[in-house]
Motif scaffolding. Structure first.
Motif, PDB file in Angstrom:
ATOM      1  N   MET A   1       0.828  -1.196   0.000  1.00 38.03           N
ATOM      2  CA  MET A   1       0.000   0.000   0.000  1.00 38.03           C
ATOM      3  C   MET A   1       0.868   1.254   0.000  1.00 38.03           C
ATOM      4  N   ASP A   2       1.978   1.237   0.755  1.00 36.66           N
ATOM      5  CA  ASP A   2       2.873   2.389   0.775  1.00 36.66           C
ATOM      6  C   ASP A   2       3.458   2.646  -0.610  1.00 36.66           C
ATOM      7  N   GLU A   3       3.757   1.578  -1.331  1.00 39.43           N
ATOM      8  CA  GLU A   3       4.277   1.747  -2.685  1.00 39.43           C
ATOM      9  C   GLU A   3       3.241   2.443  -3.567  1.00 39.43           C
ATOM     10  N   SER A   4       1.968   2.095  -3.412  1.00 45.46           N
ATOM     11  CA  SER A   4       0.922   2.754  -4.194  1.00 45.46           C
ATOM     12  C   SER A   4       0.831   4.228  -3.839  1.00 45.46           C
ATOM     13  N   ARG A   5       0.983   4.531  -2.553  1.00 46.90           N
ATOM     14  CA  ARG A   5       0.846   5.912  -2.102  1.00 46.90           C
ATOM     15  C   ARG A   5       1.916   6.808  -2.732  1.00 46.90           C
ATOM     16  N   LEU A   6       3.082   6.245  -3.038  1.00 46.25           N
ATOM     17  CA  LEU A   6       4.173   7.039  -3.589  1.00 46.25           C
ATOM     18  C   LEU A   6       3.910   7.479  -5.028  1.00 46.25           C
ATOM     19  N   ARG A   7       2.956   6.865  -5.693  1.00 50.21           N
ATOM     20  CA  ARG A   7       2.703   7.209  -7.086  1.00 50.21           C
ATOM     21  C   ARG A   7       1.740   8.393  -7.172  1.00 50.21           C
ATOM     22  N   GLY A   8       2.173   9.525  -6.661  1.00 53.92           N
ATOM     23  CA  GLY A   8       1.302  10.686  -6.527  1.00 53.92           C
ATOM     24  C   GLY A   8       0.887  11.317  -7.840  1.00 53.92           C
ATOM     25  N   GLU A   9       1.567  10.971  -8.927  1.00 49.70           N
ATOM     26  CA  GLU A   9       1.215  11.593 -10.207  1.00 49.70           C
ATOM     27  C   GLU A   9      -0.070  11.014 -10.783  1.00 49.70           C
ATOM     28  N   GLN A  10      -0.526   9.885 -10.255  1.00 48.00           N
ATOM     29  CA  GLN A  10      -1.739   9.262 -10.778  1.00 48.00           C
ATOM     30  C   GLN A  10      -2.972  10.073 -10.379  1.00 48.00           C
ATOM     31  N   ASP A  11      -3.991   9.988 -11.207  1.00 47.07           N
ATOM     32  CA  ASP A  11      -5.253  10.584 -10.797  1.00 47.07           C
ATOM     33  C   ASP A  11      -5.852   9.696  -9.712  1.00 47.07           C
ATOM     34  N   PRO A  12      -6.714  10.251  -8.856  1.00 46.72           N
ATOM     35  CA  PRO A  12      -7.241   9.488  -7.728  1.00 46.72           C
ATOM     36  C   PRO A  12      -7.971   8.204  -8.128  1.00 46.72           C
ATOM     37  N   GLN A  13      -8.712   8.227  -9.232  1.00 49.14           N
ATOM     38  CA  GLN A  13      -9.446   7.024  -9.626  1.00 49.14           C
ATOM     39  C   GLN A  13      -8.483   5.887  -9.983  1.00 49.14           C
ATOM     40  N   THR A  14      -7.397   6.209 -10.676  1.00 48.53           N
ATOM     41  CA  THR A  14      -6.398   5.198 -11.014  1.00 48.53           C
ATOM     42  C   THR A  14      -5.728   4.665  -9.760  1.00 48.53           C
ATOM     43  N   ARG A  15      -5.368   5.580  -8.863  1.00 45.41           N
ATOM     44  CA  ARG A  15      -4.727   5.189  -7.602  1.00 45.41           C
ATOM     45  C   ARG A  15      -5.663   4.303  -6.786  1.00 45.41           C
ATOM     46  N   LEU A  16      -6.922   4.680  -6.714  1.00 43.74           N
ATOM     47  CA  LEU A  16      -7.911   3.910  -5.965  1.00 43.74           C
ATOM     48  C   LEU A  16      -8.070   2.511  -6.551  1.00 43.74           C
ATOM     49  N   ARG A  17      -8.125   2.443  -7.872  1.00 50.20           N
ATOM     50  CA  ARG A  17      -8.250   1.150  -8.549  1.00 50.20           C
ATOM     51  C   ARG A  17      -7.058   0.248  -8.220  1.00 50.20           C
ATOM     52  N   GLU A  18      -5.852   0.809  -8.195  1.00 55.27           N
ATOM     53  CA  GLU A  18      -4.667   0.019  -7.875  1.00 55.27           C
ATOM     54  C   GLU A  18      -4.689  -0.477  -6.437  1.00 55.27           C
ATOM     55  N   ILE A  19      -5.151   0.371  -5.520  1.00 53.35           N
ATOM     56  CA  ILE A  19      -5.244  -0.041  -4.113  1.00 53.35           C
ATOM     57  C   ILE A  19      -6.229  -1.194  -3.976  1.00 53.35           C
ATOM     58  N   VAL A  20      -7.401  -1.045  -4.580  1.00 53.33           N
ATOM     59  CA  VAL A  20      -8.414  -2.101  -4.511  1.00 53.33           C
ATOM     60  C   VAL A  20      -7.878  -3.381  -5.144  1.00 53.33           C
TER      61      VAL A  20
ATOM     62  N   ASP B   1      -8.930  13.162  -2.030  1.00 52.08           N
ATOM     63  CA  ASP B   1      -8.277  13.775  -3.181  1.00 52.08           C
ATOM     64  C   ASP B   1      -9.251  13.844  -4.359  1.00 52.08           C
ATOM     65  N   ALA B   2      -9.966  12.738  -4.597  1.00 57.84           N
ATOM     66  CA  ALA B   2     -10.947  12.714  -5.690  1.00 57.84           C
ATOM     67  C   ALA B   2     -12.045  13.754  -5.456  1.00 57.84           C
TER      68      ALA B   2
END
Length: 199
Positions: A41-60, A111-112
């Protein structure tokens, strides 16, 4: 404990020297699983350039992959079968890192909302509801049906679909208040973070 000792090639006394009882053993397993997921999850958090929907999808997707794995399925079966006799197991599971995932999802939902011009009054509740919508279906199917082994493409498609529906569903329609609050009264959502404090 006999089976664990046999699998590890040690005596049962040795197992008990490390874990005083089954609950202590379960706590260790839950803690290890939670720490492993938290790193991803921390690795996902570091990808701040992503839009929130993409980031959320990766977390899920990461949560889905972790909770439909062979190891987690076996763990879940034991949790379900033993939780009546050992209610402390639910508390052990809570301590395993799930709330860190909820916090990460909550910050992504905030963020979204910021980008779309609305506010979530209780982001952690929304995060918990999203995870409860996205994860249990594939998880339960993987436990109930031996032939169901979802691959990454299927889980990714499911994560994309559920997060898109969820984000569209919580965004206020024109003319509605821009401060979105979860429902009150009725069902008390006992699985929410800090639910015990509200009782």
């Amino acid at each position: 404990m006999d089976a664990i000792a046999a699998r590890a090639g040690v005596s049962k006394t040795t197992v008990y020297a490390h874990y005083s009882d089954k609950l202590a053993l379960f706590k260790a397993v839950v803690e290890r699983s939670g720490q492993s997921l938290a790193v991803e999850m921390d690795e996902s958090r570091l990808r701040g350039e992503q839009d929130p929907q993409t980031r959320l999808r990766e977390i899920v997707l990461l949560v889905l992959e972790a909770t439909t794995s062979d190891e987690f399925r076996a763990f879940l079966r034991v949790m379900v079968s033993e939780s009546t006799r050992h209610p402390d197991l639910a508390a052990a599971a809570e301590a395993g890192g799930l709330f860190d995932v909820i916090g990460l999802v909550a910050s992504t939902l905030e963020d979204a909302a910021d980008r779309r011009g609305y506010r979530l009054s209780d982001p952690r509740t929304f995060a918990t509801v999203l995870l409860r919508m996205a994860v249990p279906g594939p998880q339960l199917d993987s436990v109930l049906f031996a032939e169901f082994r979802p691959d990454r493409a299927l889980l990714e498609s499911h994560a994309r679909w559920v997060t898109a529906i969820f984000l569209r569903g919580i965004e206020p329609w024109p003319g509605e208040p821009r401060d979105v609050t979860p429902p009150t009264g009725g069902y008390d959502y006992p699985w929410l973070p800090d639910a015990a404090d509200k009782r």
